[in-house]
Write an enzyme that holds these catalytic residues in place. Sequence first.
Site, PDB file in Angstrom:
ATOM      1  N   ARG A 269      31.786  15.661 -12.465  1.00  0.00           N
ATOM      2  CA  ARG A 269      30.574  15.745 -13.282  1.00  0.00           C
ATOM      3  C   ARG A 269      30.378  17.155 -13.787  1.00  0.00           C
ATOM      4  NH1 ARG A 269      26.745  12.701  -8.914  1.00  0.00           N
ATOM      5  NH2 ARG A 269      28.375  11.233  -8.369  1.00  0.00           N
TER       6      ARG A 269
ATOM      7  N   LYS B   2      34.161   0.917  -3.722  1.00  0.00           N
ATOM      8  CA  LYS B   2      32.859   1.569  -3.621  1.00  0.00           C
ATOM      9  C   LYS B   2      31.786   0.550  -4.030  1.00  0.00           C
ATOM     10  CE  LYS B   2      30.482   5.542  -5.687  1.00  0.00           C
ATOM     11  NZ  LYS B   2      30.554   6.996  -5.743  1.00  0.00           N
TER      12      LYS B   2
ATOM     13  N   GLU C  95      34.332  14.598  -1.514  1.00  0.00           N
ATOM     14  CA  GLU C  95      34.628  13.874  -2.763  1.00  0.00           C
ATOM     15  C   GLU C  95      34.032  14.726  -3.868  1.00  0.00           C
ATOM     16  OE1 GLU C  95      33.213   9.731  -2.899  1.00  0.00           O
ATOM     17  OE2 GLU C  95      32.774  10.110  -5.001  1.00  0.00           O
TER      18      GLU C  95
ATOM     19  N   THR D 248      33.635  10.375  -9.259  1.00  0.00           N
ATOM     20  CA  THR D 248      33.192  10.149 -10.636  1.00  0.00           C
ATOM     21  C   THR D 248      34.375  10.226 -11.609  1.00  0.00           C
ATOM     22  OG1 THR D 248      31.197  11.367  -9.942  1.00  0.00           O
ATOM     23  CG2 THR D 248      31.237  10.580 -12.190  1.00  0.00           C
TER      24      THR D 248
HETATM   25  C1  3PG Z   1      27.308   9.197  -5.943  1.00  0.00           C
HETATM   26  O1  3PG Z   1      27.679  10.180  -6.506  1.00  0.00           O
HETATM   27  O2  3PG Z   1      28.090   8.357  -5.499  1.00  0.00           O
HETATM   28  C2  3PG Z   1      25.839   9.044  -5.786  1.00  0.00           C
HETATM   29  O3  3PG Z   1      25.173   9.696  -6.805  1.00  0.00           O
HETATM   30  C3  3PG Z   1      25.375   9.565  -4.476  1.00  0.00           C
HETATM   31  O4  3PG Z   1      24.085   9.102  -4.288  1.00  0.00           O
HETATM   32  P1  3PG Z   1      23.045   9.859  -3.360  1.00  0.00           P
HETATM   33  O5  3PG Z   1      22.727  11.148  -4.045  1.00  0.00           O
HETATM   34  O6  3PG Z   1      21.876   8.941  -3.268  1.00  0.00           O
HETATM   35  O7  3PG Z   1      23.706  10.089  -2.017  1.00  0.00           O
END
Ligand code: 3PG
Length: 220
Positions: free
Chosen positions: A53, A137, A49, A77
Site C-alpha cells: 500500500r 484469507k 506481512e 495487499t
Molecule cells: C488487512 O490489511 O488485512 C486489514 O486491513 C487489517 O485489518 P485490521 O486493521 O482491522 O487488523
Amino acid sequence: MADGAFMKENGFYEDVARCGVVPVVVLDDPADAVPLARALEEGGLPAAEVTFRTAAAAECISLISRECPGVLVGAGTVLDLEQAKRAVDAGARYLVSPGTDRDVVEWALSEHVNVIPAGVTSTEITWLRNQGIDVTKFFPANLFGGAKAISALASVFVGHKFMPTGGVSLDNLEEYLSNPAVIAAGGTWMVKPALFADGDFSEVTRIAREASERVSGIRS
Ligand code: 3PG
C-alpha cells in the site's frame, strides 16, 4: 525467482500456524522495517506481512529478508502480477491478497510461490480450491460474518484453512483461533505507526508478546 520463495512442502503453513497471528504492516519509511521486524520477533510474533500500500513495500521486504532471517516476511495487499513478481524478487516468502487475481494465483502456483489469496463466498473459495489453493484469507473478517461464517464455510470445505483479517483484536482472537480451520489471524493492532512514531519499538514488542501469549493460551 528469488531464493526467498519456497514451497509449502518446506513448512510454510506450519510456520504461519506457529505464529498464530500474522502482523499486517504498512510502512512509509524503510528505516522502520528492520527495527519493527525485530520488535515483533522479540515479542514472539516472528512474521511480517508487508503491504504493497506504500511505495516502500519492496524495499522493506528486502531489508527484513536480509537482516532478519528468523522473520517470516511476506507481501500483503498484492493486487496484480507486477507487484507479485516485485515482492518475490525482493525476498518475500509468501504473497497475501485481499481478494483474488487469477494471474497472481496462476503464476504463484506455477512458480511454487506460497500464496494466500482471499475469498469470502462459497463460489470464490470453490474456484480457489479447484486451482489447488487450500489456505485463503477471509477479509474483512468482521464484516463478512466473523468466526461464525468461517465455521459454516469450514464445515463445507473440509480440510480448507482460513486466515481471517480485518477487525481481529486481542478481544476476539480466541473466537477465531479456537476453530481448527483457522491457520492464523492477520492484524494490524500491534504494528500501528503511532506505536513507534517516536522511534521506540518497545510498545510493539509488548503488544506482540501479549498476542503471542494469548495464542499459546488458546492453543494449549
Ligand atoms: C488487512 O490489511 O488485512 C486489514 O486491513 C487489517 O485489518 P485490521 O486493521 O482491522 O487488523
